[in-house]
Design an enzyme around this catalytic site. Structure first.
Site, PDB file in Angstrom:
ATOM      1  N   GLU A 256       0.878  -1.175   0.000  1.00 35.49           N
ATOM      2  CA  GLU A 256       0.000   0.000   0.000  1.00 35.49           C
ATOM      3  C   GLU A 256       0.907   1.214   0.000  1.00 35.49           C
ATOM      4  OE1 GLU A 256      -3.139  -0.312  -0.288  1.00 35.49           O
ATOM      5  OE2 GLU A 256      -3.476  -2.381   0.352  1.00 35.49           O
ATOM      6  N   CYS A 295      -3.544   8.123   3.647  1.00 39.09           N
ATOM      7  CA  CYS A 295      -3.205   7.663   2.296  1.00 39.09           C
ATOM      8  C   CYS A 295      -4.379   7.822   1.347  1.00 39.09           C
ATOM      9  CB  CYS A 295      -2.783   6.203   2.359  1.00 39.09           C
ATOM     10  SG  CYS A 295      -3.980   5.188   3.224  1.00 39.09           S
TER      11      CYS A 295
HETATM   12  P1  NAP Z   1       8.389   4.759   4.852  1.00 38.06           P
HETATM   13  O1  NAP Z   1       9.512   5.648   5.159  1.00 38.06           O
HETATM   14  O2  NAP Z   1       8.420   3.990   3.601  1.00 38.06           O
HETATM   15  O3  NAP Z   1       8.265   3.781   6.114  1.00 38.06           O
HETATM   16  C1  NAP Z   1       7.243   2.826   6.204  1.00 38.06           C
HETATM   17  C2  NAP Z   1       7.694   1.684   7.099  1.00 38.06           C
HETATM   18  O4  NAP Z   1       8.768   0.982   6.485  1.00 38.06           O
HETATM   19  C3  NAP Z   1       8.231   2.139   8.449  1.00 38.06           C
HETATM   20  O5  NAP Z   1       7.841   1.192   9.412  1.00 38.06           O
HETATM   21  C4  NAP Z   1       9.740   2.115   8.253  1.00 38.06           C
HETATM   22  O6  NAP Z   1      10.452   1.952   9.447  1.00 38.06           O
HETATM   23  C5  NAP Z   1       9.872   0.895   7.383  1.00 38.06           C
HETATM   24  N1  NAP Z   1      11.080   0.837   6.577  1.00 38.06           N
HETATM   25  C6  NAP Z   1      11.779   1.864   6.049  1.00 38.06           C
HETATM   26  N2  NAP Z   1      12.810   1.389   5.317  1.00 38.06           N
HETATM   27  C7  NAP Z   1      12.730   0.033   5.379  1.00 38.06           C
HETATM   28  C8  NAP Z   1      13.504  -1.029   4.829  1.00 38.06           C
HETATM   29  N3  NAP Z   1      14.570  -0.784   4.065  1.00 38.06           N
HETATM   30  N4  NAP Z   1      13.160  -2.299   5.099  1.00 38.06           N
HETATM   31  C9  NAP Z   1      12.084  -2.561   5.872  1.00 38.06           C
HETATM   32  N5  NAP Z   1      11.325  -1.602   6.430  1.00 38.06           N
HETATM   33  C10 NAP Z   1      11.632  -0.323   6.182  1.00 38.06           C
HETATM   34  O7  NAP Z   1       7.009   5.536   4.829  1.00 38.06           O
HETATM   35  P2  NAP Z   1       6.418   6.538   5.922  1.00 38.06           P
HETATM   36  O8  NAP Z   1       7.190   7.808   5.798  1.00 38.06           O
HETATM   37  O9  NAP Z   1       6.294   5.907   7.268  1.00 38.06           O
HETATM   38  O10 NAP Z   1       4.937   6.697   5.384  1.00 38.06           O
HETATM   39  C11 NAP Z   1       4.530   7.704   4.497  1.00 38.06           C
HETATM   40  C12 NAP Z   1       4.056   7.141   3.189  1.00 38.06           C
HETATM   41  O11 NAP Z   1       3.204   6.031   3.379  1.00 38.06           O
HETATM   42  C13 NAP Z   1       3.273   8.131   2.398  1.00 38.06           C
HETATM   43  O12 NAP Z   1       3.884   8.276   1.143  1.00 38.06           O
HETATM   44  C14 NAP Z   1       1.890   7.536   2.231  1.00 38.06           C
HETATM   45  O13 NAP Z   1       1.331   7.751   0.980  1.00 38.06           O
HETATM   46  C15 NAP Z   1       2.119   6.099   2.469  1.00 38.06           C
HETATM   47  N6  NAP Z   1       0.953   5.498   3.089  1.00 38.06           N
HETATM   48  C16 NAP Z   1       0.174   4.657   2.365  1.00 38.06           C
HETATM   49  C17 NAP Z   1      -0.940   4.058   2.931  1.00 38.06           C
HETATM   50  C18 NAP Z   1      -1.822   3.108   2.160  1.00 38.06           C
HETATM   51  O14 NAP Z   1      -2.632   2.419   2.763  1.00 38.06           O
HETATM   52  N7  NAP Z   1      -1.684   3.024   0.861  1.00 38.06           N
HETATM   53  C19 NAP Z   1      -1.261   4.343   4.260  1.00 38.06           C
HETATM   54  C20 NAP Z   1      -0.464   5.228   4.963  1.00 38.06           C
HETATM   55  C21 NAP Z   1       0.654   5.786   4.375  1.00 38.06           C
HETATM   56  P3  NAP Z   1      11.115   3.223  10.187  1.00 38.06           P
HETATM   57  O15 NAP Z   1      10.003   4.101  10.605  1.00 38.06           O
HETATM   58  O16 NAP Z   1      11.818   2.623  11.344  1.00 38.06           O
HETATM   59  O17 NAP Z   1      12.026   3.868   9.186  1.00 38.06           O
END
Ligand code: NAP
Length: 523
Positions: A256, A295
């Protein structure tokens, strides 16, 4: 300061180093720290496979549904604490926190009810038997049985509660242990909920694990029996999808990611109609709920060119009345973003949109949040832009500003409206506001292949519709293309991801005997 520990191998373990800090985004205070340094992820996952899988899968769907009900009861009992944590760690107003916390409880209860109907069975049958021989003695039917691995749930910062439980509900009901990895910035609420559920001794050992802190090597441990369900940015999704271990083992991955959702005002919904009013209300609600950090939030507002000024004026008038500030203040309707890093990213995104669009409201000029220091807090003023050339513009269709920001786009005819909607490249949700069922029908058909969900609103459902951005567990959540191509929720459909489908070919008697012990996967 609270030190968030991980619950891995059925024990609570603190990280070896200080880790990352969790900050109150309104006041700037340090609240907690989280480190996964030294936590043995590989052995934790193996523990869940060896101990959690057999224990959970010895239970029936009805047994596991009962456990979901008990989890919901524990979360309900601790709701007030969760609201406080959400206020402090996410800067959430009570209404925003409720979406996350009460949304979790609602979803768990819904899956508990669905699971109870699956009864005392341990696997599912799908469809009916079909004959493979002229005399019908040799037949085939499809069945689904739970995977014997771990559901690794990696979540974004914006739903620390619902993000876990909406996935865990379907995973646990299916019989898969959960290994939860919340986003570090807001992990406190997830940590506290898992603590409460573990303390209540509801689930068998190995059925629920939690990793607090960074988890960069988590996908390296994936096997063919595990699943990874990820919510977050497109960049991280690419990294997980491309992980060598994930590729080698063909581990199932559900993504997602970000989404440029749109809402569409029908040509019939001119100023003065109820649909016009409902549309304006929905846009303002979507821009300001959770400070736009959803999102599913409306990012692109597509309206007939003839009504553009009326829509803009009506939205700006309502935005002007939204009090932004410290969510502890009773009149504040919108709090800060979740941290300064997100604030920087949102402001950067607004700057990118401004190369193609004009600001009609917001953008921070003369903006002072109520009862809060703008230098310390992570505030972004609700910002409405208008793009004068929506058809040739690129950024307004591609840059997702994860904050209280939306862009108005004008259309001259129906086909142009649908074409603009499609420029999102695949989204979670589109909504259509019109009293004309023919227009809504044509819009639905045109938008449905590029959106996971289409919401049609007319006056008749003005008071009962569940909202553009609100994810109901009965409806599919996920979208094609840049939204990640994932699918979650949608009632029993959610269970398919955690089950393996196979075709049984057998004598009609053997097949019947096998089928009689299974529940009907009737979606
Ligand atoms: P993110 O930086 O991609 O992080 C998401 C999750 O992935 C966090 O738990 C993060 O941990 C973890 N993570 C980061 N790098 C990783 C890796 N290399 N391997 C495994 N896990 C890893 O995203 P975010 O900043 O939290 O969220 C914002 C984005 O999410 C927005 O762009 C939004 O559009 C999207 N979103 C989508 C939905 C949907 O349902 N489609 C819902 C909500 C948000 P850490 O926090 O420890 O870095």
């Amino acid at each position: 300061m609270i030190e968030l520990k991980s619950f891995v191998n059925s024990v609570w373990t603190a990280g070896r180093t200080a880790g990352e800090l969790l900050i109150d985004p309104t006041l700037g205070h340090t609240l907690a720290s989280a480190s996964s340094d030294g936590v043995d992820i590989g052995s934790g996952l193996q523990h869940s496979r060896l101990i959690g899988v057999p224990a959970l899968q010895a239970l029936t769907y009805a047994d596991r549904a009962d456990k979901l009900s008990t989890i919901a009861a524990v979360l309900t009992a601790n709701r007030e604490d969760y609201l406080r944590i959400s206020l402090e760690n996410s800067g959430a107003t009570a209404a925003d926190a409720s979406i996350d916390i009460d949304g979790s409880i609602f979803t768990l209860k819904y899956y508990a009810r669905l699971g109870a109907k699956l009864g005392a069975h341990r696997y599912l049958h799908e469809g009916i038997a079909e004959s493979l021989s002229k005399d019908g003695s040799f037949q085939t039917q499809h069945f689904m049985r739970p995977l014997k691995g771990v559901a690794v749930l990696i979540n974004a910062f914006n739903f620390p509660a619902w993000g876990l439980w909406e996935k865990a509900a379907a995973a646990l009901l299916s019989g898969m242990p959960v290994f939860a990895k919340p986003a570090t910035a807001t992990a406190w609420l997830t940590y506290r909920m898992v603590q409460d559920v573990v303390a209540a001794n509801i689930l068998p050992p190995g059925a629920l694990s939690l990793l607090c802190g960074s988890a960069r090597e988590l996908p390296d441990h994936a096997t063919s029996s595990d699943i990874i369900s990820f919510t977050g940015s497109t960049e991280t999704a690419l990294h997980i999808r491309g992980n060598t271990s994930v590729l080698r083992h063909a581990t199932r991955v559900n993504i997602e990611a970000d989404s440029l959702n749109c809402t569409l005002l029908g040509p019939d919904a001119h100023p003065g109609t109820n649909e016009f009013e409902l549309f304006v209300r929905e846009v303002v609600r979507e821009m300001t709920i959770k400070a736009g950090q959803k999102c599913t939030a409306i990012r692109r507002v597509i309206v007939p060119a003839a009504f553009l000024k009326d829509v803009a004026d009506a939205i700006c008038e309502k935005l002007d009345k939204v009090m932004v500030g410290d969510p502890r203040h009773a009149e504040v309707r919108m709090g800060p973003l979740v941290n300064r890093s997100q604030q920087r990213q949102a402001l950067h995104g607004i700057a990118a949109l401004k190369t193609e669009a004009r600001v009609l409201f917001g953008d921070g000029t003369h903006f002072i949040p109520r009862d809060a220091d703008p230098v310390v807090g992570a505030f972004v003023q609700p910002t409405l832009l208008v793009c004068d050339d929506a058809a040739t513009a690129r950024r307004v269709h591609e840059v997702e500003v994860f904050g209280p920001v939306a862009t108005l786009l004008a259309y001259s005819d129906e086909q142009q409206a649908f074409d603009l909607a499609r420029r999102g490249g695949g989204s979670l949700v589109a909504s259509v506001f019109s009293a004309n069922p023919d227009f809504s029908g044509r819009a639905t058909l045109d938008l449905s292949d590029s959106n996971g969900r289409v919401l049609c609103v007319s006056e008749a459902v003005g008071q009962t519709q569940t909202g553009h951005g609100n994810v109901m567990p009965m409806c599919l959540h996920g979208g094609p293309g840049r939204a990640g191509g994932g699918q979650e929720l949608g009632g029993l459909r959610a269970l398919a991801f955690y089950h393996h489908r196979f075709a049984l070919q057998s004598s009609s008697k053997g097949l019947e005997e096998f089928a009689v012990q299974s529940a009907n996967y009737a979606i």
